[in-house]
Design a protein around this motif. Structure first.
Motif, PDB file in Angstrom:
ATOM      1  N   TYR A   1     -10.095  67.638  10.812  1.00  0.00           N
ATOM      2  CA  TYR A   1     -10.032  66.197  10.573  1.00  0.00           C
ATOM      3  C   TYR A   1     -10.139  65.376  11.856  1.00  0.00           C
ATOM      4  O   TYR A   1     -10.772  64.315  11.868  1.00  0.00           O
ATOM      5  N   THR A   2      -9.535  65.841  12.948  1.00  0.00           N
ATOM      6  CA  THR A   2      -9.597  65.090  14.206  1.00  0.00           C
ATOM      7  C   THR A   2     -11.036  64.869  14.654  1.00  0.00           C
ATOM      8  O   THR A   2     -11.387  63.810  15.175  1.00  0.00           O
ATOM      9  N   TYR A   3     -11.879  65.862  14.433  1.00  0.00           N
ATOM     10  CA  TYR A   3     -13.275  65.791  14.878  1.00  0.00           C
ATOM     11  C   TYR A   3     -14.235  65.665  13.697  1.00  0.00           C
ATOM     12  O   TYR A   3     -15.391  66.088  13.774  1.00  0.00           O
ATOM     13  N   LEU A   4     -13.724  65.051  12.618  1.00  0.00           N
ATOM     14  CA  LEU A   4     -14.535  64.931  11.404  1.00  0.00           C
ATOM     15  C   LEU A   4     -15.775  64.070  11.623  1.00  0.00           C
ATOM     16  O   LEU A   4     -16.881  64.421  11.185  1.00  0.00           O
ATOM     17  N   LYS A   5     -15.625  62.937  12.303  1.00  0.00           N
ATOM     18  CA  LYS A   5     -16.772  62.049  12.498  1.00  0.00           C
ATOM     19  C   LYS A   5     -17.868  62.708  13.329  1.00  0.00           C
ATOM     20  O   LYS A   5     -19.041  62.734  12.901  1.00  0.00           O
ATOM     21  N   PRO A   6     -17.569  63.289  14.511  1.00  0.00           N
ATOM     22  CA  PRO A   6     -18.640  63.995  15.235  1.00  0.00           C
ATOM     23  C   PRO A   6     -19.171  65.209  14.478  1.00  0.00           C
ATOM     24  O   PRO A   6     -20.358  65.540  14.576  1.00  0.00           O
ATOM     25  N   LEU A   7     -18.310  65.881  13.692  1.00  0.00           N
ATOM     26  CA  LEU A   7     -18.773  67.010  12.883  1.00  0.00           C
ATOM     27  C   LEU A   7     -19.805  66.546  11.858  1.00  0.00           C
ATOM     28  O   LEU A   7     -20.868  67.166  11.694  1.00  0.00           O
ATOM     29  N   LEU A   8     -19.499  65.442  11.182  1.00  0.00           N
ATOM     30  CA  LEU A   8     -20.404  64.932  10.149  1.00  0.00           C
ATOM     31  C   LEU A   8     -21.724  64.433  10.741  1.00  0.00           C
ATOM     32  O   LEU A   8     -22.801  64.664  10.173  1.00  0.00           O
ATOM     33  N   ILE A   9     -21.653  63.758  11.896  1.00  0.00           N
ATOM     34  CA  ILE A   9     -22.855  63.152  12.483  1.00  0.00           C
ATOM     35  C   ILE A   9     -23.637  64.157  13.327  1.00  0.00           C
ATOM     36  O   ILE A   9     -24.841  64.359  13.121  1.00  0.00           O
ATOM     37  N   ASN A  10     -22.947  64.816  14.253  1.00  0.00           N
ATOM     38  CA  ASN A  10     -23.635  65.653  15.242  1.00  0.00           C
ATOM     39  C   ASN A  10     -23.983  67.047  14.729  1.00  0.00           C
ATOM     40  O   ASN A  10     -24.998  67.614  15.127  1.00  0.00           O
ATOM     41  N   LYS A  11     -23.137  67.604  13.851  1.00  0.00           N
ATOM     42  CA  LYS A  11     -23.389  68.960  13.352  1.00  0.00           C
ATOM     43  C   LYS A  11     -24.077  68.962  11.996  1.00  0.00           C
ATOM     44  O   LYS A  11     -25.056  69.681  11.782  1.00  0.00           O
ATOM     45  N   LEU A  12     -23.565  68.147  11.060  1.00  0.00           N
ATOM     46  CA  LEU A  12     -24.094  68.182   9.693  1.00  0.00           C
ATOM     47  C   LEU A  12     -25.221  67.181   9.458  1.00  0.00           C
ATOM     48  O   LEU A  12     -25.907  67.251   8.442  1.00  0.00           O
ATOM     49  N   GLY A  13     -25.406  66.229  10.378  1.00  0.00           N
ATOM     50  CA  GLY A  13     -26.561  65.336  10.302  1.00  0.00           C
ATOM     51  C   GLY A  13     -26.435  64.172   9.348  1.00  0.00           C
ATOM     52  O   GLY A  13     -27.451  63.613   8.918  1.00  0.00           O
ATOM     53  N   PHE A  14     -25.211  63.754   9.012  1.00  0.00           N
ATOM     54  CA  PHE A  14     -25.045  62.582   8.155  1.00  0.00           C
ATOM     55  C   PHE A  14     -25.187  61.303   8.991  1.00  0.00           C
ATOM     56  O   PHE A  14     -24.863  61.288  10.178  1.00  0.00           O
ATOM     57  N   SER A  15     -25.665  60.230   8.352  1.00  0.00           N
ATOM     58  CA  SER A  15     -25.800  58.951   9.043  1.00  0.00           C
ATOM     59  C   SER A  15     -24.451  58.251   9.148  1.00  0.00           C
ATOM     60  O   SER A  15     -23.488  58.617   8.464  1.00  0.00           O
ATOM     61  N   THR A  16     -24.379  57.216   9.986  1.00  0.00           N
ATOM     62  CA  THR A  16     -23.132  56.460  10.158  1.00  0.00           C
ATOM     63  C   THR A  16     -22.682  55.833   8.842  1.00  0.00           C
ATOM     64  O   THR A  16     -21.497  55.838   8.511  1.00  0.00           O
ATOM     65  N   ASN A  17     -23.629  55.295   8.073  1.00  0.00           N
ATOM     66  CA  ASN A  17     -23.287  54.694   6.778  1.00  0.00           C
ATOM     67  C   ASN A  17     -22.743  55.737   5.810  1.00  0.00           C
ATOM     68  O   ASN A  17     -21.802  55.480   5.047  1.00  0.00           O
TER      69      ASN A  17
END
Length: 387
Positions: free
Chosen positions: A223-239
């Motif tokens: 959870y602490t690194y959820l945002k970079p995980l979602l964007i940088n690793k899994l490729g989800f957009s900011t929205n």
């Protein structure tokens, strides 16, 4: 009963603001990194140190409560919380930001434990599990609505607005709490620090506090690194991330409500089932880290399990305290918050180390190991306490 519901709603609002202040850092990690020109893992230290101060200072302050009116202690502590958030809003360098977060953490832990004590004291015994789960649900509601909205404000306006909002709402809530909370509730008289600390001699308490430590270590590694995980690793957009944070918080809220219905005597067996789901979802996250949608499903299943322990474990501590250590009741009521934050500190630190050494894709593997440890403790507790 109507007055009790209003009082409990106010205590839930208090936990909402504390949850928003604590959790929003996860949603604005990238923004803080840009504002203070530092790395994401360095900003992640804010989560770790917040949790450490929370865990250390909560028992110290609770042991100092003594026979003082609980409402008065809560008002003082929540005023410190408000000031801490104001300092965060005006911080012009990372050191001031760090100081403000530590001040906020110092007040958050004992505020939450006193809120739980007040909620349990004003509620009939048959309703306690449900009411306690609702006070805890303030944190989950903060995850559902506060964190996604706060992330959007941070991405599109300015992250400082968030902490000004928390400060203003806290001042308003302090005024209402002063008028509506009961003024006659106090902790039973004890005999000093050592007498209150006697509760730690109880083997069942020691085993019990390991449950939130391992559970939240498992969750916060991810959870602490959820945002970079979602964007940088899994490729989800900011929205997409804002929507995912909303779904994550919604799952957390459902988890908390499930917690309020686990009031059977064999709650340990029920928690084993949920934490087995948690362990499985974390290992699946590791194995499917190159498949974004499967990874997202695993993350949401993890969220569904994160708060299930809250109500049964909290009531377990308080039951032992009421029966054997009445002088330690406020201290016992803070155990779930204290040791959950020990888990947060361990998990966020382990997550930072994992990101630096192995990469974002390994967060699920390390988290799953901690879930297995939590399951092991529950199995031992079930054997020694209930049989």
């Amino acid at each position: 009963m109507k007055k009790i519901r209003i009082q409990c709603a106010l205590l839930t609002a208090l936990s909402f603001l504390m949850g928003l202040s604590q959790f929003i850092i996860v949603g604005i990690l990238n923004n803080l990194s840009n504002s203070f020109h530092t790395s994401i893992d360095h900003v992640g230290v804010l989560v770790t140190l917040f949790a450490i101060v929370y865990a250390i200072m909560t028992p110290i302050i609770n042991l100092s409560v003594g026979h003082a009116p609980l409402y008065k202690v809560l008002i003082i502590l929540f005023s410190i919380f408000a000031i801490g958030n104001m300092l965060t809003a005006v911080a012009n360098n990372f050191n001031i930001l760090l100081l403000s977060r530590l001040l906020t953490a110092l007040a958050s832990g004992p505020s939450m434990s006193i809120a739980i004590t007040l909620a349990a004291a004003i509620t009939p015994p048959q309703k306690r599990s449900w009411i306690v789960s609702w006070v805890f649900s303030g944190f989950s509601i903060a995850s559902v609505f506060g964190v996604p909205i706060g992330t959007w404000i941070s991405d599109n306006l300015n992250w400082r607005f968030l902490f000004w909002i928390i400060f203003i709402l806290s001042i308003i809530l302090i005024a209402i709490l002063y008028r509506l909370l009961p003024h006659n509730l106090r902790q039973k008289k004890g005999h000093g620090f050592l007498r209150q600390l006697a509760i730690f001699k109880n083997t069942h308490i020691i085993l019990g506090i390991l449950i939130p430590i391992f559970n939240f270590s498992a969750v916060y590694i991810v959870y602490t690194y959820l945002k970079p995980l979602l964007i940088n690793k899994l490729g989800f957009s900011t929205n997409n991330v804002i929507t995912i944070l909303f779904l994550y918080g919604l799952c957390g809220l459902i988890s908390n409500q499930i917690s309020g219905h686990i009031n059977n005597r064999k709650w340990t067996k029920t928690l084993v089932s949920f934490l087995s789901v948690q362990a499985g979802s974390l290992f699946i996250l590791f194995l499917t880290s190159n498949f974004k949608w499967l990874s997202l499903i695993a993350i949401l299943f993890m969220a569904l399990t994160m708060s299930v322990q809250n109500s049964p474990v909290e009531l377990y501590y308080m039951e032992i305290a009421e029966q054997k250590y009445p002088q330690s009741l406020v201290l016992a009521s803070s155990f779930d918050s204290i040791f959950s934050n020990v888990g947060v500190a361990i998990g966020s630190a382990a997550g930072g180390y994992t990101v630096n050494t192995l990469g974002l894709g390994y967060l699920g593997l390390i988290g799953g190991i901690f879930s297995v440890l939590a399951i092991s403790v529950l199995l031992i507790l079930n054997k020694v306490y209930f049989q």
